[in-house]
Design a protein around this motif. Structure first.
Motif, PDB file in Angstrom:
ATOM      1  N   ASP A 200      -4.586 -61.848   4.276  1.00  0.00           N
ATOM      2  CA  ASP A 200      -5.817 -61.551   3.540  1.00  0.00           C
ATOM      3  C   ASP A 200      -5.503 -60.976   2.165  1.00  0.00           C
ATOM      4  N   LEU A 201      -4.506 -60.106   2.077  1.00  0.00           N
ATOM      5  CA  LEU A 201      -4.105 -59.552   0.782  1.00  0.00           C
ATOM      6  C   LEU A 201      -3.559 -60.649  -0.127  1.00  0.00           C
ATOM      7  N   SER A 202      -2.795 -61.572   0.451  1.00  0.00           N
ATOM      8  CA  SER A 202      -2.164 -62.630  -0.345  1.00  0.00           C
ATOM      9  C   SER A 202      -3.192 -63.526  -1.017  1.00  0.00           C
ATOM     10  N   PHE A 203      -4.330 -63.722  -0.357  1.00  0.00           N
ATOM     11  CA  PHE A 203      -5.356 -64.615  -0.891  1.00  0.00           C
ATOM     12  C   PHE A 203      -6.519 -63.874  -1.529  1.00  0.00           C
ATOM     13  N   SER A 204      -6.385 -62.548  -1.673  1.00  0.00           N
ATOM     14  CA  SER A 204      -7.510 -61.761  -2.164  1.00  0.00           C
ATOM     15  C   SER A 204      -7.678 -61.816  -3.673  1.00  0.00           C
ATOM     16  N   GLY A 205      -6.705 -62.348  -4.388  1.00  0.00           N
ATOM     17  CA  GLY A 205      -6.810 -62.411  -5.845  1.00  0.00           C
ATOM     18  C   GLY A 205      -5.717 -63.284  -6.414  1.00  0.00           C
ATOM     19  N   THR A 206      -5.599 -63.280  -7.716  1.00  0.00           N
ATOM     20  CA  THR A 206      -4.608 -64.135  -8.391  1.00  0.00           C
ATOM     21  C   THR A 206      -3.322 -63.390  -8.717  1.00  0.00           C
ATOM     22  N   SER A 207      -3.308 -62.062  -8.553  1.00  0.00           N
ATOM     23  CA  SER A 207      -2.122 -61.284  -8.903  1.00  0.00           C
ATOM     24  C   SER A 207      -1.207 -61.122  -7.703  1.00  0.00           C
ATOM     25  N   GLY A 208       0.064 -60.908  -7.974  1.00  0.00           N
ATOM     26  CA  GLY A 208       1.034 -60.703  -6.917  1.00  0.00           C
ATOM     27  C   GLY A 208       1.067 -59.247  -6.473  1.00  0.00           C
ATOM     28  N   PRO A 209       1.929 -58.911  -5.511  1.00  0.00           N
ATOM     29  CA  PRO A 209       2.023 -57.535  -5.018  1.00  0.00           C
ATOM     30  C   PRO A 209       2.570 -56.590  -6.083  1.00  0.00           C
ATOM     31  N   ASP A 210       2.059 -55.349  -6.104  1.00  0.00           N
ATOM     32  CA  ASP A 210       2.574 -54.370  -7.057  1.00  0.00           C
ATOM     33  C   ASP A 210       3.776 -53.645  -6.461  1.00  0.00           C
ATOM     34  N   ASP A 211       4.324 -52.689  -7.195  1.00  0.00           N
ATOM     35  CA  ASP A 211       5.568 -52.030  -6.786  1.00  0.00           C
ATOM     36  C   ASP A 211       5.418 -51.219  -5.505  1.00  0.00           C
ATOM     37  N   GLY A 212       4.211 -50.732  -5.218  1.00  0.00           N
ATOM     38  CA  GLY A 212       4.026 -49.907  -4.021  1.00  0.00           C
ATOM     39  C   GLY A 212       3.549 -50.668  -2.804  1.00  0.00           C
ATOM     40  N   ALA A 213       3.412 -51.985  -2.921  1.00  0.00           N
ATOM     41  CA  ALA A 213       2.843 -52.767  -1.815  1.00  0.00           C
ATOM     42  C   ALA A 213       3.700 -52.703  -0.558  1.00  0.00           C
ATOM     43  N   ALA A 214       5.000 -52.780  -0.705  1.00  0.00           N
ATOM     44  CA  ALA A 214       5.888 -52.782   0.467  1.00  0.00           C
ATOM     45  C   ALA A 214       5.758 -51.488   1.254  1.00  0.00           C
ATOM     46  N   ASP A 215       5.759 -50.339   0.566  1.00  0.00           N
ATOM     47  CA  ASP A 215       5.649 -49.051   1.261  1.00  0.00           C
ATOM     48  C   ASP A 215       4.302 -48.925   1.978  1.00  0.00           C
ATOM     49  N   ARG A 216       3.221 -49.358   1.317  1.00  0.00           N
ATOM     50  CA  ARG A 216       1.913 -49.259   1.940  1.00  0.00           C
ATOM     51  C   ARG A 216       1.821 -50.130   3.189  1.00  0.00           C
ATOM     52  N   LEU A 217       2.383 -51.313   3.113  1.00  0.00           N
ATOM     53  CA  LEU A 217       2.317 -52.227   4.244  1.00  0.00           C
ATOM     54  C   LEU A 217       3.149 -51.730   5.417  1.00  0.00           C
ATOM     55  N   LEU A 218       4.320 -51.167   5.159  1.00  0.00           N
ATOM     56  CA  LEU A 218       5.130 -50.622   6.244  1.00  0.00           C
ATOM     57  C   LEU A 218       4.444 -49.413   6.881  1.00  0.00           C
ATOM     58  N   SER A 219       3.765 -48.615   6.066  1.00  0.00           N
ATOM     59  CA  SER A 219       3.000 -47.487   6.620  1.00  0.00           C
ATOM     60  C   SER A 219       1.888 -47.992   7.528  1.00  0.00           C
ATOM     61  N   ARG A 220       1.256 -49.089   7.125  1.00  0.00           N
ATOM     62  CA  ARG A 220       0.210 -49.666   7.962  1.00  0.00           C
ATOM     63  C   ARG A 220       0.786 -50.131   9.296  1.00  0.00           C
ATOM     64  N   ALA A 221       1.966 -50.754   9.265  1.00  0.00           N
ATOM     65  CA  ALA A 221       2.602 -51.196  10.509  1.00  0.00           C
ATOM     66  C   ALA A 221       2.885 -50.011  11.420  1.00  0.00           C
ATOM     67  N   THR A 222       3.296 -48.893  10.841  1.00  0.00           N
ATOM     68  CA  THR A 222       3.558 -47.693  11.637  1.00  0.00           C
ATOM     69  C   THR A 222       2.277 -47.191  12.291  1.00  0.00           C
ATOM     70  N   ARG A 223       1.157 -47.213  11.547  1.00  0.00           N
ATOM     71  CA  ARG A 223      -0.116 -46.758  12.101  1.00  0.00           C
ATOM     72  C   ARG A 223      -0.580 -47.680  13.226  1.00  0.00           C
ATOM     73  N   ILE A 224      -0.399 -48.983  13.046  1.00  0.00           N
ATOM     74  CA  ILE A 224      -0.796 -49.934  14.088  1.00  0.00           C
ATOM     75  C   ILE A 224      -0.004 -49.678  15.364  1.00  0.00           C
ATOM     76  N   ALA A 225       1.296 -49.406  15.201  1.00  0.00           N
ATOM     77  CA  ALA A 225       2.151 -49.163  16.367  1.00  0.00           C
ATOM     78  C   ALA A 225       1.716 -47.926  17.132  1.00  0.00           C
ATOM     79  N   ALA A 226       1.181 -46.927  16.414  1.00  0.00           N
ATOM     80  CA  ALA A 226       0.777 -45.676  17.061  1.00  0.00           C
ATOM     81  C   ALA A 226      -0.606 -45.756  17.681  1.00  0.00           C
ATOM     82  N   SER A 227      -1.360 -46.804  17.387  1.00  0.00           N
ATOM     83  CA  SER A 227      -2.725 -46.931  17.885  1.00  0.00           C
ATOM     84  C   SER A 227      -2.740 -47.732  19.183  1.00  0.00           C
ATOM     85  N   PRO A 228      -3.623 -47.376  20.119  1.00  0.00           N
ATOM     86  CA  PRO A 228      -3.736 -48.181  21.344  1.00  0.00           C
ATOM     87  C   PRO A 228      -4.245 -49.573  21.019  1.00  0.00           C
TER      88      PRO A 228
END
Length: 497
Positions: A200-228
């Motif tokens: 969804d992020l990849s198709f949400s606009g015409t710009s590519g990922p910014d410098d902080g995208a990787a850290d934010r996405l890995l944090s999201r993966a951590t939150r998903i893992a901690a959620s039932p």
């Protein structure tokens, strides 16, 4: 509980060719010929990282080949391809002047165990080149099996407009994230949910990922893992039958589903668009036939969602228009299951579009009503205000009224609606076998007898259907059974082809 299977194989239709993707980096490729076509294949192979040698056969090289040699991307040899050491090559491509040379080129390649392609001569090819959409590392190949190359190019242009140029950067980010995401999330629904968010992020606009995208996405993966892990249910409207009337949001839901519970009326072509791995379960509900009980469907949705599955409840038309979505939503909410609804094109809208009819044409109608033609028990509903419905300034669309059409006609006439009020009946709306009957309110029962009750039927009552387009807007596959309306629209007994 009555369940069944899709009427046709739901996972994959027959393939004329199988698309495969070869890694050619540092692989030796033989190309024979000095033409522009040979130069294009040489450039394509070089773009894939291949080690390309072009055998000219003492012909003068095309200017494009000379440019490729000057750039160091290919090597040119004046020798004929027959003099080459074929054991050194992984692929062979030839631009052969005639069938005799093509046959000889193919025979040599097969003798050496080298896959071969003879340019523009498909009978001598082990593999083919299609049109390419390049967002490397995303590469899309399009084949028409040689039947219509121009069509393949047109499809490529259409896809090019859908894929942002920044997709290359997002794909590169995905490659960098994969190990980190895999370490945080086990295979299954949670990992797929993460990557669907990424898409969804990849198709949400015409710009590519910014410098902080990787850290934010890995944090999201951590939150998903901690959620039932909890599942969800999405009620999806499949429209009246034509797959092209499916919404983009419905497509995304089908592509993300673990399980699809689909109605008996869903076209096989729509199921073909779903995620291949999704389990498909027919929970057919047809008037006048043995059906899966609503209570059983509710229980199935609850059980699957509690097991962590992403469930799509695929309904014909629009879930909120006589689709019993209210009962399903209530059952899911009472159980604490997340539920959402994706609307579909309802049959009345599809019929209006197919006949180029305005349901609220200001010269004929000031409102439109959708009315059910039967109650829970299958009879005519007892709580309908027939006097209000018998309004000559309103267009009324009756759903599921095939078996009560005669009674509906009598009630409307009794309440003062003129017997000559135009009526349009349609079965299998938007499908290749759509059939229509055009007549009057007084003859509605006869028209329904001609159309029959075996397929989904909708009929509209109102002056808008006196317009000629209500009949002549038919597609080529539409059968118009009758039109006894007189001067405004001449009688038609025609099967248009």
């Amino acid at each position: 509980m009555a369940t069944g299977r899709a009427k046709t194989p739901a996972r994959m239709e027959d393939l004329s060719v199988l698309p495969l993707f070869f890694r050619l980096k540092s692989k030796a490729v033989l190309i024979a010929g000095a033409s522009d076509a040979a130069a294009w294949k040489a450039e394509l192979m070089a773009a894939a990282g291949a080690d390309v040698t072009v055998f000219l056969g003492r012909e003068v090289a095309d200017a494009a080949l000379l440019a490729l040699e000057a750039d160091g991307r290919v090597r040119l040899s004046g020798a004929h391809w027959s003099a080459a050491d074929w054991t050194a090559f992984e692929l062979a491509l030839g631009d052969c002047e005639n069938d005799a040379e093509a046959q000889a080129f193919r025979a040599r390649a097969k003798a050496e165990g080298v896959p071969v392609n003879v340019i523009d001569k498909p009978d001598y090819c082990d593999f083919q080149f299609g049109s390419i959409v390049n967002r490397s590392p995303v590469v899309i190949g399009i084949s028409t099996d040689g039947a219509a190359p121009i069509l393949g190019q047109a499809i490529r242009r259409r896809i090019e407009t859908l894929l942002p140029k920044s997709l290359k950067d997002w794909t590169g980010l995905a490659a960098g994230l994969r190990d980190g995401v895999n370490a945080r999330l086990k295979p299954g629904g949670a990992r797929r949910a993460f990557w669907e968010h990424f898409v969804d992020l990849s198709f949400s606009g015409t710009s590519g990922p910014d410098d902080g995208a990787a850290d934010r996405l890995l944090s999201r993966a951590t939150r998903i893992a901690a959620s039932p892990q909890t599942g969800s249910v999405t009620l999806v409207g499949a429209g009246p039958g034509d797959p092209e009337l499916l919404t983009l949001k419905a497509m995304r839901a089908l592509q993300a589903a673990d399980v699809i519970l689909f109605d008996d009326l869903i076209a096989p072509e729509i199921l073909e668009l779903a995620r291949r791995e999704a389990k498909r379960m027919l929970v057919g509900k047809r008037g006048g036939r043995t059906s899966c009980r609503q209570e059983d469907i509710n229980r199935m949705m609850l059980d699957l969602a509690r097991a962590g599955k992403r469930v799509v409840r695929l309904k014909s038309g629009d879930p909120s228009v006589f689709g019993r979505s209210g009962e399903e939503i209530m059952a899911l909410r009472d159980a604490g299951i997340p539920v959402s609804v994706i609307p579909g094109i309802t049959a009345a809208s599809a019929l209006a579009a197919g006949t180029t009819t305005s349901l609220t044409h200001r010269d004929c109608a000031q409102s439109v009503r959708f009315v059910t033609g039967h109650s829970k028990k299958g009879a005519l509903p007892a709580d309908i205000d027939w006097r209000a419905i018998a309004d000559p300034t309103t267009t009324t669309m009756f759903y599921m009224g095939g078996r009560t059409a005669g009674e509906i006609s009598a009630r409307l006439i009794a309440e003062g609606l003129p017997p000559e009020t135009p009526v349009l009946i349609a079965a299998n709306i938007s499908r290749p076998d759509e059939r229509r009957w055009h007549g009057t309110l007084a003859s509605l029962g006869r028209g329904m007898a001609e159309i029959g009750h075996d397929n989904p039927v909708l009929f509209g009552v109102g002056r808008v259907f006196a317009r000629k387009s209500a009949v002549t807007g038919a597609t080529n596959a539409t059968q118009v059974l009758a039109n006894p309306l007189g001067a405004d629209s001449e009688p038609l007994y025609a099967l248009a082809r």
